[in-house]
Design an enzyme around this catalytic site. Sequence first.
Site, short mmCIF file in Angstrom:
data_model
loop_
_atom_site.label_atom_id
_atom_site.label_comp_id
_atom_site.label_asym_id
_atom_site.label_seq_id
_atom_site.Cartn_x
_atom_site.Cartn_y
_atom_site.Cartn_z
N HIS A 89 8.10 -13.56 0.61
CA HIS A 89 6.79 -12.96 0.30
C HIS A 89 6.94 -12.06 -0.92
O HIS A 89 7.91 -11.31 -1.03
CB HIS A 89 6.25 -12.16 1.49
CG HIS A 89 7.22 -11.19 2.09
ND1 HIS A 89 8.21 -11.59 2.95
CD2 HIS A 89 7.35 -9.85 1.95
CE1 HIS A 89 8.92 -10.53 3.32
NE2 HIS A 89 8.43 -9.46 2.73
N HIS A 135 5.46 -8.92 -2.90
CA HIS A 135 4.59 -7.76 -2.82
C HIS A 135 3.99 -7.59 -4.22
O HIS A 135 4.74 -7.41 -5.18
CB HIS A 135 5.37 -6.48 -2.52
CG HIS A 135 6.09 -6.45 -1.21
ND1 HIS A 135 5.69 -5.64 -0.18
CD2 HIS A 135 7.20 -7.10 -0.77
CE1 HIS A 135 6.53 -5.78 0.85
NE2 HIS A 135 7.46 -6.65 0.51
P1 AMP Z 1 9.49 -6.70 3.64
O1 AMP Z 1 10.02 -5.35 4.01
O2 AMP Z 1 9.71 -7.07 2.21
O3 AMP Z 1 10.00 -7.78 4.59
O4 AMP Z 1 7.93 -6.60 3.77
C1 AMP Z 1 7.20 -6.89 4.91
C2 AMP Z 1 5.84 -6.27 4.71
O5 AMP Z 1 4.96 -6.80 5.67
C3 AMP Z 1 5.80 -4.75 4.88
O6 AMP Z 1 5.36 -4.14 3.66
C4 AMP Z 1 4.83 -4.53 6.04
O7 AMP Z 1 4.01 -3.40 5.86
C5 AMP Z 1 4.03 -5.81 6.02
N1 AMP Z 1 3.45 -6.21 7.30
C6 AMP Z 1 4.04 -6.22 8.52
N2 AMP Z 1 3.20 -6.70 9.45
C7 AMP Z 1 2.05 -7.02 8.80
C8 AMP Z 1 0.79 -7.57 9.21
N3 AMP Z 1 0.53 -7.91 10.48
N4 AMP Z 1 -0.18 -7.73 8.26
C9 AMP Z 1 0.05 -7.40 6.99
N5 AMP Z 1 1.22 -6.90 6.53
C10 AMP Z 1 2.21 -6.70 7.42
#
Ligand code: AMP
Length: 115
Positions: free
Chosen positions: A101, A103
């Site tokens: 993903h 950001h």
């Molecule tokens: P990472 O730390 O790069 O794996 O990022 C995962 C991201 O997903 C974090 O910034 C979380 O805030 C976000 N996240 C977790 N659960 C959800 C959700 N249900 N909807 C939207 N974002 C989410």
Amino acid sequence: MEEKTLFEKILAGEIPSEKVYEDDIVYAFKDINPQAPVHTLVIPKTKWRGFPDFENSSSEAIGEYMKGIARVAKELGLEEGGYRVVFNWGDDAQQTVQYVHAHIIGGRQLTWPPG
Ligand code: AMP
């Protein structure tokens, strides 16, 4: 079979998300814990767990994903002011979801280096 990751469940509509953009290549939705006025996650419709999976993947598919990220940033109106694209991989980067993903972070002056 491997358990679906959170983002596969979001893509399948099994878990709600705030969609901001979708096409054949990518799905983009608001991060639940935003770090800036704009904090959008862009996931590919092709499953990759993270950067290491790119090594054995089609360059065209990876390129289409990158173009998809650029399209989302443009849709978000960030092209002129600028934005940051972050990919986390693994424990040191604190990756929490094992589905690649991007950001997209923007809407304010960002600082460097990140923490
Ligand atoms: P990472 O730390 O790069 O794996 O990022 C995962 C991201 O997903 C974090 O910034 C979380 O805030 C976000 N996240 C977790 N659960 C959800 C959700 N249900 N909807 C939207 N974002 C989410």
